[in-house]
Scaffold this active site. Structure first.
Site, PDB file in Angstrom:
ATOM      1  CB  CYS A 170      -0.918  -0.002   1.216  1.00  0.00           C
ATOM      2  SG  CYS A 170      -0.111  -0.468   2.748  1.00  0.00           S
ATOM      3  CG  HIS A 218      -0.565   4.566   3.421  1.00  0.00           C
ATOM      4  ND1 HIS A 218      -1.169   4.537   4.662  1.00  0.00           N
ATOM      5  CD2 HIS A 218      -0.152   3.286   3.181  1.00  0.00           C
ATOM      6  CE1 HIS A 218      -1.123   3.304   5.143  1.00  0.00           C
ATOM      7  NE2 HIS A 218      -0.515   2.532   4.269  1.00  0.00           N
TER       8      HIS A 218
HETATM    9  N1  LIG Z   1      -4.624  -3.705   6.483  1.00  0.00           N
HETATM   10  C1  LIG Z   1      -4.073  -3.279   5.348  1.00  0.00           C
HETATM   11  O1  LIG Z   1      -4.287  -2.151   4.896  1.00  0.00           O
HETATM   12  C2  LIG Z   1      -3.168  -4.184   4.549  1.00  0.00           C
HETATM   13  C3  LIG Z   1      -2.597  -3.668   3.392  1.00  0.00           C
HETATM   14  C4  LIG Z   1      -1.803  -4.500   2.604  1.00  0.00           C
HETATM   15  C5  LIG Z   1      -1.571  -5.800   3.008  1.00  0.00           C
HETATM   16  N2  LIG Z   1      -2.120  -6.294   4.148  1.00  0.00           N
HETATM   17  C6  LIG Z   1      -1.859  -7.708   4.451  1.00  0.00           C
HETATM   18  O2  LIG Z   1      -3.078  -8.446   4.267  1.00  0.00           O
HETATM   19  C7  LIG Z   1      -3.150  -9.519   5.222  1.00  0.00           C
HETATM   20  C8  LIG Z   1      -4.411  -9.365   6.037  1.00  0.00           C
HETATM   21  O3  LIG Z   1      -4.356  -8.134   6.725  1.00  0.00           O
HETATM   22  P1  LIG Z   1      -5.509  -7.668   7.701  1.00  0.00           P
HETATM   23  O4  LIG Z   1      -5.154  -6.306   8.122  1.00  0.00           O
HETATM   24  O5  LIG Z   1      -6.830  -7.909   7.058  1.00  0.00           O
HETATM   25  O6  LIG Z   1      -5.299  -8.727   8.924  1.00  0.00           O
HETATM   26  P2  LIG Z   1      -6.334  -9.160  10.053  1.00  0.00           P
HETATM   27  O7  LIG Z   1      -7.379  -8.130  10.220  1.00  0.00           O
HETATM   28  O8  LIG Z   1      -5.514  -9.582  11.202  1.00  0.00           O
HETATM   29  O9  LIG Z   1      -7.043 -10.481   9.411  1.00  0.00           O
HETATM   30  C9  LIG Z   1      -6.361 -11.669   9.244  1.00  0.00           C
HETATM   31  C10 LIG Z   1      -7.236 -12.771   8.625  1.00  0.00           C
HETATM   32  O10 LIG Z   1      -6.445 -13.946   8.520  1.00  0.00           O
HETATM   33  C11 LIG Z   1      -7.090 -15.021   9.218  1.00  0.00           C
HETATM   34  N3  LIG Z   1      -6.101 -15.880   9.852  1.00  0.00           N
HETATM   35  C12 LIG Z   1      -5.280 -15.591  10.895  1.00  0.00           C
HETATM   36  N4  LIG Z   1      -4.535 -16.672  11.227  1.00  0.00           N
HETATM   37  C13 LIG Z   1      -4.905 -17.670  10.375  1.00  0.00           C
HETATM   38  C14 LIG Z   1      -4.512 -19.030  10.225  1.00  0.00           C
HETATM   39  N5  LIG Z   1      -3.586 -19.580  11.007  1.00  0.00           N
HETATM   40  N6  LIG Z   1      -5.103 -19.767   9.252  1.00  0.00           N
HETATM   41  C15 LIG Z   1      -6.034 -19.214   8.443  1.00  0.00           C
HETATM   42  N7  LIG Z   1      -6.453 -17.918   8.540  1.00  0.00           N
HETATM   43  C16 LIG Z   1      -5.890 -17.166   9.504  1.00  0.00           C
HETATM   44  C17 LIG Z   1      -7.959 -14.336  10.248  1.00  0.00           C
HETATM   45  O11 LIG Z   1      -8.990 -15.221  10.654  1.00  0.00           O
HETATM   46  P3  LIG Z   1      -9.629 -15.192  12.159  1.00  0.00           P
HETATM   47  O12 LIG Z   1     -10.548 -14.011  12.197  1.00  0.00           O
HETATM   48  O13 LIG Z   1     -10.356 -16.484  12.230  1.00  0.00           O
HETATM   49  O14 LIG Z   1      -8.474 -15.088  13.108  1.00  0.00           O
HETATM   50  C18 LIG Z   1      -8.459 -13.141   9.460  1.00  0.00           C
HETATM   51  O15 LIG Z   1      -9.511 -13.526   8.607  1.00  0.00           O
HETATM   52  C19 LIG Z   1      -1.869  -9.441   6.047  1.00  0.00           C
HETATM   53  O16 LIG Z   1      -0.926 -10.325   5.495  1.00  0.00           O
HETATM   54  C20 LIG Z   1      -1.418  -7.986   5.872  1.00  0.00           C
HETATM   55  O17 LIG Z   1      -0.028  -7.883   6.016  1.00  0.00           O
HETATM   56  C21 LIG Z   1      -2.926  -5.513   4.934  1.00  0.00           C
END
Ligand SMILES: NC(=O)c1ccc[n+]([C@@H]2O[C@H](COP(=O)([O-])OP(=O)(O)OC[C@H]3O[C@@H](n4cnc5c(N)ncnc54)[C@H](OP(=O)(O)O)[C@@H]3O)[C@@H](O)[C@H]2O)c1
Length: 361
Positions: free
Chosen positions: A158, A251
């Site tokens: 991002c 950002h």
């Molecule tokens: N937030 C942003 O703006 C952004 C931008 C670019 C990239 N990202 C990337 O995108 C990804 C998700 O980000 P997020 O902010 O959405 O994270 P988040 O809110 O923490 O969500 C994580 C998701 O992954 C699932 N998960 C966690 N542990 C798992 C496991 N062991 N097996 C299967 N599923 C699992 C969670 O399920 P449960 O609810 O069941 O725990 C939840 O659905 C990350 O890799 C992050 O680095 C985020």
């Protein structure tokens, strides 16, 4: 499209997953039929699994509340229900690499928001307005994976979306050195102020892993295909500092640029506002009509006024002026969870669908 493609969202309960579901609610080409998350959520109704973690400002779409959450690790079962998946899971890099490849090997294309495969040599990392030709590497990837229609495609981090589009718009003037400072929103860490009260009135001068991504990923996006790999560009040299600021979404980047062939300011502005990419030519459902807007007021772009430009899919640039050490400096702004995450991945999927890389199983 006569019949909508069936879509699964891996990591559907997380912040980016929620954003995917919100964007897909009334999508003209896609219908969400599977939501998957960790074993903790599996088996629960989507609404119950998310509980108080719903982070969107719009309500949870009714259509998803009763879907039963599947386990991301039940690859065959999820894959049997869908034509392709979006991936936004929070697991270790190695686990994400393995699980995304496992989905691809079930002949299920994966359009990923995760960073795990961004440097896999035959995985395209694409901003559809900048380097859609990198999707051609998918043929080499399918050969490696032994698949007919399964593959992985990713979008970049991002943080780069507030300045990489401008650098690409100006490529004929050959930017050779770029100094960037990013001011990054807390939603980039999957958080709101409710989850992260320490961020109110605060600045944290560190975001793990972000500076390396901000310096290197633009070069891969600006690179080219050679044989069965994407070769990163060698210029511009980019150095970056990434700072977390008390902003929910958006950002901002403060950028200095030196060119090999220094253009006039008028030329630079013209290149920005005239920029059109293939998503605009193809009229893709999530494509902004105008990818880059140039704002002339001294106090723009502002997060409060400009982050939602073109439904969060456009990039705002302002304050372009000559600099006493570099050639020019400017400020860029983009929406980190729309253009920078779920929206950027959705636009990749739309491009891949328009070009028949993704189709009905
Ligand atoms: N937030 C942003 O703006 C952004 C931008 C670019 C990239 N990202 C990337 O995108 C990804 C998700 O980000 P997020 O902010 O959405 O994270 P988040 O809110 O923490 O969500 C994580 C998701 O992954 C699932 N998960 C966690 N542990 C798992 C496991 N062991 N097996 C299967 N599923 C699992 C969670 O399920 P449960 O609810 O069941 O725990 C939840 O659905 C990350 O890799 C992050 O680095 C985020």
């Amino acid at each position: 499209m006569d019949k909508k493609l069936k879509v699964g969202v891996l990591g559907a309960t997380g912040m980016v997953g929620q954003r995917f579901l919100s964007l897909l609610e009334n999508h003209p080409w896609y219908e969400v039929v599977a939501v998957a998350a960790s074993p903790n959520s599996a088996g629960k109704r989507y609404e119950d699994a998310v509980g108080s973690r719903w982070k969107m400002t719009t309500p949870m779409p009714q259509a998803y509340k009763d879907l039963v959450v599947m386990n991301v690790n039940d690859v065959e079962e999820v894959a049997s229900k869908v034509d392709f998946v979006f991936s936004a899971v929070d697991m270790t890099k190695e686990e994400i690499k393995a699980i995304e490849e496992a989905y691809a090997k079930t002949e299920t294309p994966v359009v990923s928001n995760n960073s795990a495969h961004r440097w896999t040599k035959d995985v395209p990392m694409v901003v559809p307005e900048i380097n859609p030709e990198h999707f051609e590497i998918i043929e080499a990837q399918k050969k490696r994976l032994g698949t007919k229609r399964g593959f992985i495609a990713v979008k970049p981090n991002c943080s780069i979306q507030s300045y990489a589009p401008a650098l690409n718009a100006w490529k004929e003037y050959e930017p050779i050195e770029v100094v960037v400072t990013t001011y990054q929103a807390i939603s980039g860490a999957g958080k709101t102020f409710k989850d992260w009260p320490e961020m109110e009135g605060n600045i944290i001068p560190f975001i793990g892993g972000e500076e390396e991504k901000s310096e290197k990923e633009p070069l891969r996006v600006l690179g080219h295909i050679e044989g069965d790999e994407i070769v990163p560009a060698s210029l511009p040299k980019i150095t970056c500092q990434c700072v977390r600021v008390p902003v929910l979404n958006g950002h901002t980047a403060a950028v200095f640029v030196r060119f090999k062939n220094k253009p006039s300011k008028e030329d630079l502005v013209k290149k920005l506002v005239e920029y059109r990419g293939e998503p605009q030519e193809l009229n893709l459902p999530s494509a902004p009509k105008q990818f880059i807007q140039y704002l002339t007021e001294d106090n723009r772009p502002q997060v409060a006024l400009d982050v939602d430009y073109e439904n969060g899919m456009g990039v705002s640039i302002g304050r372009l002026r000559e600099d006493s050490m570099y050639d020019y400096k400017f400020i860029g702004l983009s929406h980190n969870t729309l253009r920078g995450a779920a929206g950027g991945a959705l636009l990749c999927a739309e491009y891949l669908t328009a070009k028949k890389f993704i189709s009905k199983k």
